[in-house]
Scaffold this motif. Structure first.
Motif, PDB file in Angstrom:
ATOM      1  N   HIS A 119       0.744  -1.203  -0.087  1.00 44.92           N
ATOM      2  CA  HIS A 119      -0.042  -0.042  -0.120  1.00 44.92           C
ATOM      3  C   HIS A 119       0.893   1.242   0.155  1.00 44.92           C
ATOM      4  N   ARG A 151      -4.912  -5.016  11.396  1.00 42.22           N
ATOM      5  CA  ARG A 151      -6.131  -5.182  10.631  1.00 42.22           C
ATOM      6  C   ARG A 151      -7.170  -4.987  11.556  1.00 42.22           C
ATOM      7  N   ARG A 152      -8.545  -4.682  10.839  1.00 43.55           N
ATOM      8  CA  ARG A 152      -9.691  -4.668  11.493  1.00 43.55           C
ATOM      9  C   ARG A 152     -10.111  -5.854  12.017  1.00 43.55           C
ATOM     10  N   TRP A 165      -8.721   4.925  11.306  1.00 44.75           N
ATOM     11  CA  TRP A 165      -8.803   3.727  10.412  1.00 44.75           C
ATOM     12  C   TRP A 165      -8.514   4.245   9.179  1.00 44.75           C
ATOM     13  N   SER A 166      -7.950   3.360   8.051  1.00 46.13           N
ATOM     14  CA  SER A 166      -8.040   3.656   6.819  1.00 46.13           C
ATOM     15  C   SER A 166      -8.246   2.440   5.887  1.00 46.13           C
ATOM     16  N   GLU A 167      -8.416   2.445   4.641  1.00 46.37           N
ATOM     17  CA  GLU A 167      -8.851   1.070   4.014  1.00 46.37           C
ATOM     18  C   GLU A 167      -7.860   1.274   2.712  1.00 46.37           C
ATOM     19  N   HIS A 168      -7.302   0.298   2.112  1.00 50.97           N
ATOM     20  CA  HIS A 168      -6.633  -0.141   1.022  1.00 50.97           C
ATOM     21  C   HIS A 168      -7.171  -1.385   0.173  1.00 50.97           C
ATOM     22  N   ASP A 171      -9.324  -3.538   2.246  1.00 45.91           N
ATOM     23  CA  ASP A 171      -8.828  -4.280   3.509  1.00 45.91           C
ATOM     24  C   ASP A 171      -8.664  -3.163   4.659  1.00 45.91           C
ATOM     25  N   ARG A 172      -9.345  -3.081   5.558  1.00 47.15           N
ATOM     26  CA  ARG A 172      -9.418  -1.912   6.555  1.00 47.15           C
ATOM     27  C   ARG A 172      -8.257  -2.052   7.723  1.00 47.15           C
TER      28      ARG A 172
END
Length: 209
Positions: A119, A151-152, A165-168, A171-172
């Motif tokens: 990422h 990860r979440r 949080w972020s997401e790529h 996948d959070r």
């Protein structure tokens, strides 16, 4: 009075870019592995790039693990960046190996399940409404470079005080943490331009205690 920020030099991290960014944000910076010199400062930045296991080995070689634990036990402000953020957690899972982390935060660092890794690049962050670190920072993008994260799905991460949080690629993952005197970011504020400078300034100027 200018805030003095210690940057722990244990052979890992974008040390000079981190120091320049802190200075641009208004801090006086001490880059060292000498514990006495570091402890003369008000705040501590823990950098880190590369592999989790290598960073933990580098930390132990300079007694950085003991320094960080003592620093946090005393309630002194700490900021971890990238792998410096990751090693604050309980363990890292890389290449089938379980490597103990510092255990200051609950959770496990593991390889992300996104289709495209690493990422790398700019991404948004969803910060909690009561965040101090992201005070007056909203709808901004920060710079990430990583393939591993908390990860979440990590069962323990919900015990952390404040999580951004972020997401790529679906996948959070944990982008930042605030728990007591500890703050940390998976992204690189020192590479995130003006918004990164604002975040560093916010951390530098947070009230002590």
């Amino acid at each position: 009075m200018t805030t003095r920020v210690a940057v722990l030099d244990y052979g890992s991290g974008n040390l000079h870019s981190a120091c320049r960014a802190l200075e641009a944000a208004g801090a006086s910076v001490v880059l060292s592995a000498d514990h006495a010199e570091l402890r003369s400062c008000q705040r501590l930045l823990l950098p880190g790039v590369g592999a989790f296991a290598a960073c933990m080995e580098g930390l132990r070689c300079v007694g950085g693990d003991e320094l960080v634990h003592a620093w946090v036990d005393e309630g002194r402000p700490l900021l971890g960046i990238c792998v410096g953020h990751q090693v604050l957690f309980e363990q890292g899972l890389e290449h089938g190996l379980e490597v103990p982390g510092l255990g200051i935060l609950p959770g496990t660092v593991e390889r992300m399940e996104a289709r495209r890794l690493p990422h790398m690049g700019w991404n948004t962050v969803q910060a909690p409404a009561d965040s101090t670190l992201f005070h007056q920072i909203a709808d901004e993008r920060f710079y990430f470079v990583h393939s591993y994260a908390v990860r979440r799905a990590s069962s323990d991460v919900h015990a952390i005080g404040r999580v951004a949080w972020s997401e790529h690629d679906g996948d959070r993952f944990v982008a930042a943490v605030e728990q007591g005197c500890v703050s940390s970011t998976q992204f690189h504020p020192e590479k995130s331009g003006r918004v990164g400078a604002r975040l560093l300034s916010s951390w530098i100027n947070q009230p002590m205690g």
